[in-house]
Design a protein around this motif. Structure first.
Motif, PDB file in Angstrom:
ATOM      1  N   ASN A  83       0.898  -1.347  -0.007  1.00  0.00           N
ATOM      2  CA  ASN A  83       0.003  -0.280  -0.012  1.00  0.00           C
ATOM      3  C   ASN A  83       0.888   1.361  -0.002  1.00  0.00           C
ATOM      4  O   ASN A  83       0.528   2.116  -0.708  1.00  0.00           O
ATOM      5  CB  ASN A  83      -0.878   0.137   1.371  1.00  0.00           C
ATOM      6  N   ILE A  84       1.939   1.234   0.772  1.00  0.00           N
ATOM      7  CA  ILE A  84       2.697   2.519   1.008  1.00  0.00           C
ATOM      8  C   ILE A  84       3.429   2.697  -0.560  1.00  0.00           C
ATOM      9  O   ILE A  84       3.587   3.737  -0.954  1.00  0.00           O
ATOM     10  CB  ILE A  84       3.895   2.077   2.251  1.00  0.00           C
ATOM     11  N   TRP A  85       4.094   1.536  -0.971  1.00  0.00           N
ATOM     12  CA  TRP A  85       4.702   1.561  -2.415  1.00  0.00           C
ATOM     13  C   TRP A  85       3.643   2.129  -3.321  1.00  0.00           C
ATOM     14  O   TRP A  85       4.414   2.942  -4.151  1.00  0.00           O
ATOM     15  CB  TRP A  85       5.212   0.044  -2.658  1.00  0.00           C
ATOM     16  N   GLU A  86       2.542   1.546  -3.530  1.00  0.00           N
ATOM     17  CA  GLU A  86       1.702   2.248  -4.526  1.00  0.00           C
ATOM     18  C   GLU A  86       1.422   3.535  -4.185  1.00  0.00           C
ATOM     19  O   GLU A  86       1.461   4.309  -5.146  1.00  0.00           O
ATOM     20  CB  GLU A  86       0.157   1.456  -4.364  1.00  0.00           C
ATOM     21  N   PHE A  87       1.185   3.865  -3.007  1.00  0.00           N
ATOM     22  CA  PHE A  87       0.929   5.353  -2.422  1.00  0.00           C
ATOM     23  C   PHE A  87       2.166   6.383  -3.250  1.00  0.00           C
ATOM     24  O   PHE A  87       2.152   7.346  -3.828  1.00  0.00           O
ATOM     25  CB  PHE A  87       0.657   5.525  -1.087  1.00  0.00           C
TER      26      PHE A  87
END
Length: 301
Positions: A83-87
């Motif tokens: 999730n953090i990587w996508e954000f």
């Protein structure tokens, strides 16, 4: 044995690129942060560069943690890191596009009234635009966060026959809606970047041709400056396009899974990011001056 050695080789390159990007980002934030402390303000371009550098610093840490945590199969941790990587990827794309928008408005010679209006107000709009792309990135990642949360909740129920239909429907939902959402949220800032870069390139080429027709000794330096700007734009365009395509393939899970090719993929992505970060640093007078002072100080030492 040969594949194992290749894997180690590409992992080392990936780690080197990762620390290079984090060092570049840290240097940019440190120099521009010191500039802000000294003069109590930052130029709009420097605001965007600072935000982009902070984003890329966390993006690279997340990428490293995600790639190395995969070996331990901590699914919950991997999903949160995903999730953090996508954000951070979406935010990075929007910030790069915002930089293209700013340069297009400030440098291009387009005479449309909208551009005159934007050119007059772009300086005061930049902080609000930064806040806007942050909000857009947060909203864009919500479907992925919900999907990952549902999948975590369904992991203990996968082997129960009563839930097979529900799980199958959720997988179909993920395959179609989730991938479409990811592609859209990546494509919008990319298209914005493409439009602004095209306008700026056409404007600079037209101005460059006009200067060549009236070439004098005084305009030769301007011609060289335009030529350097066009080369920088070409570098930005190539780097951003390659990065966009590779990240989209990652988002829709179309990438090599076997080693060492998965690491070759990572090396390609973050090699492009490192080149782009270097180009941005050299395009900033403040950062370029700091680099020269640092290199000069080391040579003197």
């Amino acid at each position: 044995m040969m594949l194992h050695q290749l894997t180690i080789f590409f992992v080392i390159i990936y780690v080197f690129e990762s620390f290079t990007i984090m060092a570049q980002s840290s240097f940019t934030v440190a120099v521009l942060g010191r500039e802000w402390v000294q003069v109590k303000r930052l130029a709009p371009v420097e605001m965007i560069l600072t935000s982009l550098s902070i984003c890329r610093f966390f993006l690279q840490w997340t990428s490293m943690l995600y790639n190395f945590c995969m070996y331990f199969n901590h699914h919950y941790v991997l999903r949160q890191l995903g999730n953090i990587w996508e954000f951070t990827n979406v935010l990075s794309l929007w910030l790069t596009s915002l930089l293209a928008v700013f340069y297009c408005v400030k440098i291009s010679s387009i005479t449309h009234p909208i551009f005159f209006w934007l050119r007059w107000r772009i300086l005061r709009f930049v902080p609000w635009l930064l806040l806007g792309v942050l909000v857009i990135s947060c909203v864009a990642i919500i479907p992925s966060v919900i999907r990952n949360h549902i999948q975590i909740q369904l992991v203990p129920l996968e082997h129960l026959p009563i839930n097979n239909t529900l799980i199958a429907r959720l997988k179909i939902f993920e395959h179609y809606f989730s991938k479409a959402n990811k592609i859209i949220m990546m494509t919008v800032p990319f298209l914005l970047f493409m439009v602004c870069t095209t306008f700026l390139t056409v404007s600079l080429i037209q101005h460059w041709e006009q200067m060549q027709q009236h070439n004098t000794g005084q305009s030769s330096s301007s011609l060289r400056a335009h030529s350097r700007t066009l080369k920088s734009l070409a570098t930005y365009f190539i780097c951003f396009t390659v990065y966009f395509l590779t990240i989209v393939l990652s988002f829709v899970h179309i990438k090599p899974l076997r080693e060492p090719w998965s690491w070759v993929y990572e090396v390609l992505i973050y090699g492009v990011v490192s080149i782009h970060s270097t180009s941005l640093m050299l395009s900033s007078p403040t950062l370029k001056k700091a680099i020269k002072m640092k290199c000069g100080g080391q040579e003197s030492a």
